[in-house]
Enzyme design. Sequence first.
Site, PDB file in Angstrom:
ATOM      1  N   ASP A   1       0.844  -1.195   0.000  1.00  0.00           N
ATOM      2  CA  ASP A   1       0.000   0.000   0.000  1.00  0.00           C
ATOM      3  C   ASP A   1       0.879   1.245   0.000  1.00  0.00           C
ATOM      4  O   ASP A   1       1.628   1.482   0.950  1.00  0.00           O
ATOM      5  CB  ASP A   1      -0.914   0.007   1.232  1.00  0.00           C
ATOM      6  CG  ASP A   1      -1.833   1.217   1.200  1.00  0.00           C
ATOM      7  OD1 ASP A   1      -2.758   1.221   0.368  1.00  0.00           O
ATOM      8  OD2 ASP A   1      -1.607   2.174   1.979  1.00  0.00           O
TER       9      ASP A   1
ATOM     10  N   TYR B   1       3.137   9.886   0.946  1.00  0.00           N
ATOM     11  CA  TYR B   1       4.048   9.262   1.922  1.00  0.00           C
ATOM     12  C   TYR B   1       5.516   9.607   1.621  1.00  0.00           C
ATOM     13  O   TYR B   1       6.399   9.353   2.437  1.00  0.00           O
ATOM     14  CB  TYR B   1       3.866   7.731   1.966  1.00  0.00           C
ATOM     15  CG  TYR B   1       2.468   7.276   2.343  1.00  0.00           C
ATOM     16  CD1 TYR B   1       1.566   8.138   2.959  1.00  0.00           C
ATOM     17  CD2 TYR B   1       2.034   5.973   2.085  1.00  0.00           C
ATOM     18  CE1 TYR B   1       0.271   7.725   3.286  1.00  0.00           C
ATOM     19  CE2 TYR B   1       0.745   5.557   2.411  1.00  0.00           C
ATOM     20  CZ  TYR B   1      -0.128   6.439   3.000  1.00  0.00           C
ATOM     21  OH  TYR B   1      -1.395   6.026   3.326  1.00  0.00           O
TER      22      TYR B   1
ATOM     23  N   HIS C   1      -7.230   9.565  -2.397  1.00  0.00           N
ATOM     24  CA  HIS C   1      -6.765   9.406  -1.015  1.00  0.00           C
ATOM     25  C   HIS C   1      -7.781   9.927   0.011  1.00  0.00           C
ATOM     26  O   HIS C   1      -8.013   9.293   1.045  1.00  0.00           O
ATOM     27  CB  HIS C   1      -5.413  10.124  -0.860  1.00  0.00           C
ATOM     28  CG  HIS C   1      -4.581   9.598   0.259  1.00  0.00           C
ATOM     29  ND1 HIS C   1      -3.211   9.534   0.198  1.00  0.00           N
ATOM     30  CD2 HIS C   1      -4.909   9.114   1.475  1.00  0.00           C
ATOM     31  CE1 HIS C   1      -2.743   9.026   1.326  1.00  0.00           C
ATOM     32  NE2 HIS C   1      -3.760   8.768   2.120  1.00  0.00           N
TER      33      HIS C   1
ATOM     34  N   LYS D   1      -2.175   6.205  -4.314  1.00  0.00           N
ATOM     35  CA  LYS D   1      -3.294   7.130  -4.062  1.00  0.00           C
ATOM     36  C   LYS D   1      -3.014   8.514  -4.634  1.00  0.00           C
ATOM     37  O   LYS D   1      -1.895   9.029  -4.508  1.00  0.00           O
ATOM     38  CB  LYS D   1      -3.538   7.258  -2.550  1.00  0.00           C
ATOM     39  CG  LYS D   1      -3.528   5.925  -1.820  1.00  0.00           C
ATOM     40  CD  LYS D   1      -3.900   6.043  -0.362  1.00  0.00           C
ATOM     41  CE  LYS D   1      -3.673   4.726   0.365  1.00  0.00           C
ATOM     42  NZ  LYS D   1      -2.318   4.541   0.896  1.00  0.00           N
TER      43      LYS D   1
HETATM   44  N1  NAP Z   1      -5.794   5.935   3.241  1.00  0.00           N
HETATM   45  C1  NAP Z   1      -5.403   6.602   4.303  1.00  0.00           C
HETATM   46  O1  NAP Z   1      -5.788   7.757   4.528  1.00  0.00           O
HETATM   47  C2  NAP Z   1      -4.493   5.927   5.274  1.00  0.00           C
HETATM   48  C3  NAP Z   1      -4.350   6.458   6.567  1.00  0.00           C
HETATM   49  C4  NAP Z   1      -3.522   5.773   7.466  1.00  0.00           C
HETATM   50  C5  NAP Z   1      -2.881   4.611   7.063  1.00  0.00           C
HETATM   51  N2  NAP Z   1      -3.002   4.146   5.788  1.00  0.00           N
HETATM   52  C6  NAP Z   1      -2.274   2.935   5.335  1.00  0.00           C
HETATM   53  O2  NAP Z   1      -2.429   1.905   6.307  1.00  0.00           O
HETATM   54  C7  NAP Z   1      -1.154   1.494   6.762  1.00  0.00           C
HETATM   55  C8  NAP Z   1      -1.209   1.029   8.204  1.00  0.00           C
HETATM   56  O3  NAP Z   1      -1.667   2.044   9.068  1.00  0.00           O
HETATM   57  P1  NAP Z   1      -0.716   2.853  10.060  1.00  0.00           P
HETATM   58  O4  NAP Z   1       0.640   2.969   9.481  1.00  0.00           O
HETATM   59  O5  NAP Z   1      -1.461   4.095  10.391  1.00  0.00           O
HETATM   60  O6  NAP Z   1      -0.679   2.026  11.389  1.00  0.00           O
HETATM   61  P2  NAP Z   1      -0.650   0.505  11.907  1.00  0.00           P
HETATM   62  O7  NAP Z   1      -0.305  -0.413  10.824  1.00  0.00           O
HETATM   63  O8  NAP Z   1      -1.893   0.328  12.684  1.00  0.00           O
HETATM   64  O9  NAP Z   1       0.556   0.606  12.958  1.00  0.00           O
HETATM   65  C9  NAP Z   1       1.883   0.799  12.570  1.00  0.00           C
HETATM   66  C10 NAP Z   1       2.727   0.852  13.844  1.00  0.00           C
HETATM   67  O10 NAP Z   1       2.637  -0.398  14.525  1.00  0.00           O
HETATM   68  C11 NAP Z   1       3.945  -0.899  14.753  1.00  0.00           C
HETATM   69  N3  NAP Z   1       3.883  -2.364  14.572  1.00  0.00           N
HETATM   70  C12 NAP Z   1       3.769  -3.047  13.418  1.00  0.00           C
HETATM   71  N4  NAP Z   1       3.703  -4.362  13.639  1.00  0.00           N
HETATM   72  C13 NAP Z   1       3.779  -4.530  14.969  1.00  0.00           C
HETATM   73  C14 NAP Z   1       3.785  -5.675  15.810  1.00  0.00           C
HETATM   74  N5  NAP Z   1       3.706  -6.896  15.299  1.00  0.00           N
HETATM   75  N6  NAP Z   1       3.888  -5.472  17.149  1.00  0.00           N
HETATM   76  C15 NAP Z   1       3.978  -4.231  17.666  1.00  0.00           C
HETATM   77  N7  NAP Z   1       3.982  -3.106  16.916  1.00  0.00           N
HETATM   78  C16 NAP Z   1       3.894  -3.257  15.585  1.00  0.00           C
HETATM   79  C17 NAP Z   1       4.823  -0.220  13.738  1.00  0.00           C
HETATM   80  O11 NAP Z   1       6.135  -0.096  14.203  1.00  0.00           O
HETATM   81  P3  NAP Z   1       7.472  -0.320  13.287  1.00  0.00           P
HETATM   82  O12 NAP Z   1       7.187   0.163  11.907  1.00  0.00           O
HETATM   83  O13 NAP Z   1       8.471   0.538  13.999  1.00  0.00           O
HETATM   84  O14 NAP Z   1       7.777  -1.766  13.363  1.00  0.00           O
HETATM   85  C18 NAP Z   1       4.180   1.156  13.658  1.00  0.00           C
HETATM   86  O15 NAP Z   1       4.584   1.937  14.751  1.00  0.00           O
HETATM   87  C19 NAP Z   1      -0.312   2.764   6.545  1.00  0.00           C
HETATM   88  O16 NAP Z   1       1.077   2.525   6.668  1.00  0.00           O
HETATM   89  C20 NAP Z   1      -0.789   3.179   5.187  1.00  0.00           C
HETATM   90  O17 NAP Z   1      -0.198   2.363   4.187  1.00  0.00           O
HETATM   91  C21 NAP Z   1      -3.825   4.775   4.895  1.00  0.00           C
END
Ligand code: NAP
Length: 316
Positions: free
Chosen positions: A44, A49, A111, A78
């Site tokens: 994704d 980003y 997005h 996006k």
């Molecule tokens: N469309 C949109 O508007 C939108 C908005 C937000 C997100 N997104 C997409 O969704 C993806 C995921 O959402 P997100 O990045 O907000 O948050 P998330 O995936 O809920 O959380 C990411 C965080 O969790 C940690 N983590 C990952 N695996 C873990 C595990 N097994 N145990 C403990 N901690 C863990 C990561 O740390 P480390 O990386 O340090 O390991 C990072 O700090 C984004 O990266 C993006 O691609 C899209």
Amino acid sequence: MATFVELSTKAKMPILGLGTWKSPPNKVKEAVKVAIDAGYRHIDCAYVYQNENEVGEAIQEKIQEKVVKREDLFIVSKLWCTFFERKLVKEACRKTLKDLKLDYLDVYLIHWPQGFQAGKDLFPKDDKGNNLISKETFLDAWEVMEELVDEGLVKALGVSNFNHFQIEKILNKPGLKYKPVTNQVECHPYLTQEKLTQYCHSKGITVTAYSPLGSPDRPWAKPEDPSLLEDPKIKEIAARHKKSPAQVLIRFHIQRNVVVIPKSVTPERILENFQVFDFKLSDEEMATLLSFNRNWRIGVLADQANLPDYPFNADY
Ligand SMILES: NC(=O)c1ccc[n+]([C@@H]2O[C@H](COP(=O)([O-])OP(=O)(O)OC[C@H]3O[C@@H](n4cnc5c(N)ncnc54)[C@H](OP(=O)(O)O)[C@@H]3O)[C@@H](O)[C@H]2O)c1
């Protein structure tokens, strides 16, 4: 359990993908390579980003090493909100393709539904700090995005952060050529999105869950905010399955037929987050996780709540 969801175009979208928001450019390349080696096929991405070039390097290396072929991968990106003008939609898509070093995207999403004034600034504001919006709407952008499909640059189109009224607007658009295949929205046990998911599924639109782990690295996190990964009840379910809370939070979506895209740049976690196809949450555990809903939203964009196309003033 299937590892794909079938889209309305009949394409298969891997139900688990790697998120890349906040993945620093100097770490994301290794993260994507580790992920592809581990079996991830869905990445994704997004222009905003600011790391698509490095994601592209990783993809390119894995293709050259013959670990995967392009057609094995499912790459999502996006269109950012400052590119809703006709000419800019195409420029933005071409820039993303160039950075990702790809000929086509599997899905290109809008997005956010709100359009911003075009220009270098990704969040343009006037002197008083008011957001500057564009006269083009997401419907205008959609029309040009349909041309990207016809030109072969994009296989399918989708939306992100759209409420059901906004999806209806697209579905009811006169002359609509391509329907959205997915709506990517925040989703986890504190924001279960039951109504929106039911609505999307009833229209043949897949839901993609972002911030499935509660996005602990979001820049605006406060110590008093709720934490999914630290929730004792989620920890209890995880312990019962000898799994981690993250694995339970990811599995939760898979069993709802919702695509999920956890982000990590830590190799062990990237591997851990993929080990979710060898256990099953019971119906009771699924019901318990759904009962944690408190409509707690991480990505609120509160300073945009007065914009005409701000999505979160509607119930769903
Ligand atoms: N469309 C949109 O508007 C939108 C908005 C937000 C997100 N997104 C997409 O969704 C993806 C995921 O959402 P997100 O990045 O907000 O948050 P998330 O995936 O809920 O959380 C990411 C965080 O969790 C940690 N983590 C990952 N695996 C873990 C595990 N097994 N145990 C403990 N901690 C863990 C990561 O740390 P480390 O990386 O340090 O390991 C990072 O700090 C984004 O990266 C993006 O691609 C899209």
